[in-house]
Design an enzyme around this catalytic site. Structure first.
Site, mmCIF file in Angstrom:
data_model
loop_
_atom_site.group_PDB
_atom_site.id
_atom_site.type_symbol
_atom_site.label_atom_id
_atom_site.label_comp_id
_atom_site.label_asym_id
_atom_site.label_seq_id
_atom_site.Cartn_x
_atom_site.Cartn_y
_atom_site.Cartn_z
ATOM 1 N N ASP A 31 60.455 36.042 139.576
ATOM 2 C CA ASP A 31 60.381 36.852 138.332
ATOM 3 C C ASP A 31 61.913 37.374 138.115
ATOM 4 O OD1 ASP A 31 57.648 36.388 137.986
ATOM 5 O OD2 ASP A 31 57.044 38.350 138.999
ATOM 6 N N HIS A 80 54.568 38.493 138.169
ATOM 7 C CA HIS A 80 53.638 37.950 138.952
ATOM 8 C C HIS A 80 52.864 39.064 139.731
ATOM 9 C CE1 HIS A 80 55.372 34.075 138.513
ATOM 10 N NE2 HIS A 80 54.324 33.390 138.921
#
Length: 155
Positions: A31, A80
């Protein structure tokens, strides 16, 4: 309890935490687009079996190709969240780890949020005192998007 039994229990607890940390490091690395962090969780002889629509990737070169040529170009941003982590040891240096993941993100070129739910099943090994992923199998359960959005490899 003997000292050997106590040491084995401590080792198992430390190993479990190290294995669970792999899932978090994966999320942060992916991410935040931190290549070094992301690569640090994989053994060189790893397999990342994402499956359709992206494919499978082997070794560090395959992981880097997946990131730079397929996934990061497909996702403009992502976050996530993992849950339901279960670790089962087959011996002191091998385990299977399973977790569920929810990923919210923006596909490249889309202003709309998308939602993916999946399960990651990892074969992990301890080598030289370090736990890393040897194989990750990804099963995508759902991909919820807005009209016109598709989950696919970038062209």
């Amino acid at each position: 309890m003997s000292i050997d039994e106590l040491q084995a229990k401590i080792d198992r607890l430390e190993s479990r935490q190290a294995i669970e940390d792999l899932a978090s490091t994966y999320c942060h690395g992916f991410d935040k687009r931190d290549e070094a962090r992301f690569l640090s969780i994989w053994w060189e002889d790893c397999v990342w079996a994402i499956g359709p629509p992206f494919g499978d990737f082997a070794g560090h070169a395959g992981i880097l190709s997946a990131l730079h040529d397929v996934l990061w170009p497909a996702w403009g941003m992502s976050q996530h969240i993992t849950s339901n982590q279960v670790v089962e040891f087959t011996d002191p240096d091998h385990a299977t780890a399973c977790c569920d993941v929810d990923c919210t993100g923006l596909l490249s070129g889309s202003p709309n949020a998308t939602f993916v739910g999946a399960t990651y099943t990892d074969q992990v090994e301890r080598r030289g005192g370090l736990w890393k992923i040897r194989r990750r199998d990804v099963v995508i359960h759902y991909f919820n998007s807005f009209e016109g959005d598709t989950l696919s490899k970038p062209e």
